[in-house]
Design an enzyme around this catalytic site. Structure first.
Site, mmCIF file in Angstrom:
data_model
loop_
_atom_site.group_PDB
_atom_site.id
_atom_site.type_symbol
_atom_site.label_atom_id
_atom_site.label_comp_id
_atom_site.label_asym_id
_atom_site.label_seq_id
_atom_site.Cartn_x
_atom_site.Cartn_y
_atom_site.Cartn_z
ATOM 1 N N ARG A 51 0.814 -1.209 0.000
ATOM 2 C CA ARG A 51 0.000 0.000 0.000
ATOM 3 C C ARG A 51 0.854 1.268 0.000
ATOM 4 O O ARG A 51 0.349 2.345 -0.271
ATOM 5 C CB ARG A 51 -0.923 0.031 1.224
ATOM 6 N N ARG A 96 -23.848 -2.163 -4.380
ATOM 7 C CA ARG A 96 -23.222 -3.480 -4.310
ATOM 8 C C ARG A 96 -23.721 -4.307 -3.128
ATOM 9 O O ARG A 96 -23.982 -3.796 -2.053
ATOM 10 C CB ARG A 96 -21.698 -3.301 -4.192
ATOM 11 N N ARG A 131 -21.892 -4.116 2.789
ATOM 12 C CA ARG A 131 -20.943 -3.560 3.737
ATOM 13 C C ARG A 131 -21.478 -2.266 4.313
ATOM 14 O O ARG A 131 -22.057 -1.436 3.594
ATOM 15 C CB ARG A 131 -19.601 -3.287 3.049
ATOM 16 N N ARG A 163 -12.441 6.538 1.894
ATOM 17 C CA ARG A 163 -11.539 5.440 1.543
ATOM 18 C C ARG A 163 -10.770 5.739 0.259
ATOM 19 O O ARG A 163 -9.581 5.402 0.137
ATOM 20 C CB ARG A 163 -12.346 4.149 1.389
#
Length: 215
Positions: free
Chosen positions: A88, A127, A161, A172
């Protein structure tokens, strides 16, 4: 063949990794999955991970690299590794490069799944996933079947989620661009980077990635 899948949250890295696992006999190394597996393993490294997580601390790069090293050393039956969620940062990228070299392995490709942020927000907020196998559905592009059963495993349990909302996703995305986007330049300079459209149809993205890997 060993590859990295780069892309922001919701770009479809997990979905494409599953296709590579099934079609190319590769192993998906997801940081989150490795940490959960280690925590429950009872090994020395696992106990270390469990202690860190129990204290609410961040798992260090050294621990993650240690878990990856264990995977690289123990697996002899697959044809390569897919790094999903790691590295990352530039520091992690350097550490991974050194680890691969120490194991006599090379990184063969880095695939950036590039997306349009606004389109990504629209997709992610619609989603849902199968609670049993993780198959991804979308209210617009791939709705849950009318019979209420997952097309992959037949489960009738689906979930969303909690952070799949516009505000959380933008947070995010910002974290991704600040921490991870420098890797794009890093791997470009190493002549390993290829870019595919992450917002295409799943099969289209799959074919684009195959084109990169089969060069």
């Amino acid at each position: 063949m060993n590859i990295i899948l780069l892309g922001p949250p919701g770009a479809g890295k997990g979905t494409q990794a599953r296709h590579l696992v099934e079609g190319r006999n590769m192993v998906q190394l997801s940081t989150g999955d490795m940490l959960r597996e280690a925590k429950d393993s009872g090994t020395e490294m696992g106990n270390m991970v469990a202690g860190v997580m129990a204290r609410g601390e961040l798992v260090t790069d050294e621990i993650v690299i240690g878990l990856i090293r264990e995977k690289l050393e123990s697996d002899t039956t697959h044809d390569g590794f897919i790094f999903d969620g790691f590295p990352r940062t530039l520091e992690q990228a350097d550490a991974l490069t050194k680890l691969m070299a120490s194991q006599g392995k090379t990184l063969d490709a880095v695939v950036e799944m590039r997306v349009d942020d606004e389109a990504l927000v629209e997709r992610i907020t619609a989603r849902s996933t199968c609670a049993n196998c993780g198959e991804v559905y979308n209210d617009i592009t791939k709705p849950i079947p009318a019979n209420g059963k997952c097309t992959s495993c037949g489960s009738t349990e689906f979930k969303r989620r909690a952070d799949d909302n516009e505000e959380s996703l933008k947070t995010r995305l910002m974290a991704y661009y600040k921490q991870t986007s420098p890797l794009i330049g890093y791997y470009y300079c190493k002549e390993l980077l290829s870019v595919v459209d992450g917002l295409g149809a799943i099969d289209t993205v799959k074919q684009s990635i195959a084109g990169v890997l089969d060069k």
